[in-house]
Scaffold this motif. Structure first.
Motif, PDB file in Angstrom:
ATOM      1  N   LEU A  17      -7.209  39.336  17.766  1.00 56.16           N
ATOM      2  CA  LEU A  17      -5.935  39.823  17.224  1.00 56.16           C
ATOM      3  C   LEU A  17      -5.196  40.711  18.225  1.00 56.16           C
ATOM      4  N   VAL A  18      -5.920  41.645  18.851  1.00 59.00           N
ATOM      5  CA  VAL A  18      -5.264  42.528  19.822  1.00 59.00           C
ATOM      6  C   VAL A  18      -4.806  41.722  21.040  1.00 59.00           C
ATOM      7  N   GLY A  19      -5.680  40.867  21.560  1.00 59.98           N
ATOM      8  CA  GLY A  19      -5.308  40.052  22.720  1.00 59.98           C
ATOM      9  C   GLY A  19      -4.134  39.148  22.412  1.00 59.98           C
ATOM     10  N   GLY A  20      -4.154  38.518  21.265  1.00 52.62           N
ATOM     11  CA  GLY A  20      -3.050  37.647  20.884  1.00 52.62           C
ATOM     12  C   GLY A  20      -1.757  38.405  20.705  1.00 52.62           C
ATOM     13  N   SER A  21      -1.844  39.610  20.128  1.00 50.65           N
ATOM     14  CA  SER A  21      -0.636  40.414  19.938  1.00 50.65           C
ATOM     15  C   SER A  21      -0.031  40.837  21.273  1.00 50.65           C
ATOM     16  N   VAL A  22      -0.890  41.252  22.206  1.00 51.15           N
ATOM     17  CA  VAL A  22      -0.380  41.689  23.512  1.00 51.15           C
ATOM     18  C   VAL A  22       0.213  40.506  24.275  1.00 51.15           C
ATOM     19  N   VAL A  23      -0.469  39.377  24.259  1.00 52.27           N
ATOM     20  CA  VAL A  23       0.047  38.192  24.949  1.00 52.27           C
ATOM     21  C   VAL A  23       1.389  37.773  24.351  1.00 52.27           C
ATOM     22  N   THR A  24       1.480  37.785  23.039  1.00 56.46           N
ATOM     23  CA  THR A  24       2.735  37.421  22.385  1.00 56.46           C
ATOM     24  C   THR A  24       3.843  38.404  22.723  1.00 56.46           C
ATOM     25  N   SER A  25       3.498  39.696  22.763  1.00 54.76           N
ATOM     26  CA  SER A  25       4.496  40.709  23.110  1.00 54.76           C
ATOM     27  C   SER A  25       5.039  40.487  24.516  1.00 54.76           C
ATOM     28  N   PHE A  26       4.148  40.236  25.459  1.00 54.73           N
ATOM     29  CA  PHE A  26       4.620  40.014  26.831  1.00 54.73           C
ATOM     30  C   PHE A  26       5.400  38.708  26.950  1.00 54.73           C
ATOM     31  N   ALA A  27       5.034  37.702  26.182  1.00 55.12           N
ATOM     32  CA  ALA A  27       5.808  36.456  26.194  1.00 55.12           C
ATOM     33  C   ALA A  27       7.224  36.705  25.684  1.00 55.12           C
ATOM     34  N   LEU A  28       7.338  37.530  24.640  1.00 57.72           N
ATOM     35  CA  LEU A  28       8.668  37.857  24.119  1.00 57.72           C
ATOM     36  C   LEU A  28       9.462  38.686  25.129  1.00 57.72           C
ATOM     37  N   ILE A  29       8.800  39.640  25.772  1.00 55.83           N
ATOM     38  CA  ILE A  29       9.473  40.465  26.783  1.00 55.83           C
ATOM     39  C   ILE A  29       9.931  39.597  27.947  1.00 55.83           C
ATOM     40  N   SER A  30       9.106  38.619  28.334  1.00 60.26           N
ATOM     41  CA  SER A  30       9.480  37.770  29.471  1.00 60.26           C
ATOM     42  C   SER A  30      10.687  36.902  29.157  1.00 60.26           C
ATOM     43  N   GLU A  31      10.944  36.650  27.889  1.00 57.22           N
ATOM     44  CA  GLU A  31      12.144  35.883  27.536  1.00 57.22           C
ATOM     45  C   GLU A  31      13.406  36.702  27.804  1.00 57.22           C
ATOM     46  N   LEU A  33      13.381  39.611  30.083  1.00 63.83           N
ATOM     47  CA  LEU A  33      13.368  40.123  31.454  1.00 63.83           C
ATOM     48  C   LEU A  33      13.062  39.015  32.450  1.00 63.83           C
ATOM     49  N   ARG A  34      13.294  39.303  33.691  1.00 62.64           N
ATOM     50  CA  ARG A  34      12.978  38.382  34.774  1.00 62.64           C
ATOM     51  C   ARG A  34      11.981  39.059  35.690  1.00 62.64           C
ATOM     52  N   PRO A  35      11.071  38.408  36.328  1.00 60.73           N
ATOM     53  CA  PRO A  35      10.795  36.981  36.285  1.00 60.73           C
ATOM     54  C   PRO A  35       9.985  36.596  35.057  1.00 60.73           C
ATOM     55  N   LYS A  36       9.986  35.315  34.771  1.00 58.55           N
ATOM     56  CA  LYS A  36       9.268  34.839  33.587  1.00 58.55           C
ATOM     57  C   LYS A  36       7.761  34.939  33.769  1.00 58.55           C
ATOM     58  N   SER A  37       7.296  35.007  34.988  1.00 56.00           N
ATOM     59  CA  SER A  37       5.853  35.124  35.239  1.00 56.00           C
ATOM     60  C   SER A  37       5.321  36.485  34.795  1.00 56.00           C
ATOM     61  N   PHE A  38       6.216  37.367  34.391  1.00 52.92           N
ATOM     62  CA  PHE A  38       5.832  38.678  33.887  1.00 52.92           C
ATOM     63  C   PHE A  38       4.830  38.549  32.747  1.00 52.92           C
ATOM     64  N   ALA A  39       5.055  37.590  31.876  1.00 54.42           N
ATOM     65  CA  ALA A  39       4.157  37.393  30.734  1.00 54.42           C
ATOM     66  C   ALA A  39       2.777  36.961  31.192  1.00 54.42           C
ATOM     67  N   GLY A  40       2.720  36.087  32.155  1.00 54.86           N
ATOM     68  CA  GLY A  40       1.427  35.631  32.660  1.00 54.86           C
ATOM     69  C   GLY A  40       0.676  36.710  33.386  1.00 54.86           C
ATOM     70  N   LEU A  41       1.417  37.590  34.047  1.00 57.45           N
ATOM     71  CA  LEU A  41       0.792  38.668  34.808  1.00 57.45           C
ATOM     72  C   LEU A  41       0.002  39.598  33.904  1.00 57.45           C
ATOM     73  N   PHE A  42       0.572  39.936  32.764  1.00 56.08           N
ATOM     74  CA  PHE A  42      -0.073  40.901  31.882  1.00 56.08           C
ATOM     75  C   PHE A  42      -0.699  40.252  30.644  1.00 56.08           C
ATOM     76  N   GLY A  43      -0.567  38.971  30.515  1.00 52.57           N
ATOM     77  CA  GLY A  43      -0.980  38.331  29.287  1.00 52.57           C
ATOM     78  C   GLY A  43      -2.452  38.090  29.107  1.00 52.57           C
ATOM     79  N   ALA A  44      -3.177  37.835  30.152  1.00 56.50           N
ATOM     80  CA  ALA A  44      -4.552  37.396  29.982  1.00 56.50           C
ATOM     81  C   ALA A  44      -5.557  38.547  29.994  1.00 56.50           C
ATOM     82  N   ALA A  45      -6.035  38.881  31.152  1.00 54.16           N
ATOM     83  CA  ALA A  45      -7.118  39.869  31.256  1.00 54.16           C
ATOM     84  C   ALA A  45      -6.736  41.251  30.730  1.00 54.16           C
ATOM     85  N   PRO A  46      -5.548  41.771  31.034  1.00 57.97           N
ATOM     86  CA  PRO A  46      -5.235  43.110  30.521  1.00 57.97           C
ATOM     87  C   PRO A  46      -5.226  43.188  29.000  1.00 57.97           C
ATOM     88  N   SER A  47      -4.807  42.148  28.338  1.00 58.51           N
ATOM     89  CA  SER A  47      -4.783  42.207  26.880  1.00 58.51           C
ATOM     90  C   SER A  47      -6.194  42.255  26.312  1.00 58.51           C
TER      91      SER A  47
END
Length: 125
Positions: A17-31, A33-47
């Protein structure tokens, strides 16, 4: 098949739940902000790390979680060294990527242990 205890199952659910919430949050933020890879940068291991640290604090206490967080930082720095060297070699000499990434795995391990051994005594335990 491995049976999970109730505590282990609830920990996995919290991490999910926490990992999914953080990944989803960064995916929304990347929509936005630029660059779009922002979500991938923080989405996996940090969450997952955030969820793990929270669970570790709840289960083992702040002191233990601090040690675990320090280990995560050392691993991340060692990965930065590994990724930078791999990138440099791949761009400069254009070898086969599998060869470079596998051959440099000992560099990652050596950097992690090197940072750990040099930091003993300098970091609050």
């Amino acid at each position: 098949m491995i049976a999970l205890a109730d505590g282990e199952m609830s920990e996995m659910l919290i991490r999910f739940l926490v990992g999914g919430s953080v990944v989803t949050s960064f995916a929304l933020i990347s929509e936005v902000l630029r660059p779009k890879s922002f979500a991938g940068l923080f989405g996996a291991a940090p969450s997952i790390a955030l969820a793990t640290i929270g669970l570790t604090i709840a289960k083992m206490g702040v002191q233990y979680a601090a040690i675990e967080a320090r280990s995560m930082i050392f691993g991340a720095i060692a990965f930065l060294v590994y990724a930078s060297l791999s990138s440099f070699l791949l761009l400069r000499f254009k070898p086969h990527s599998l060869t470079v990434t596998v051959a440099l795995l000992p560099v990652w391990l050596g950097a992690a242990f090197g940072i750990y051994f040099f930091s003993i005594g300098t970091v609050i335990r």
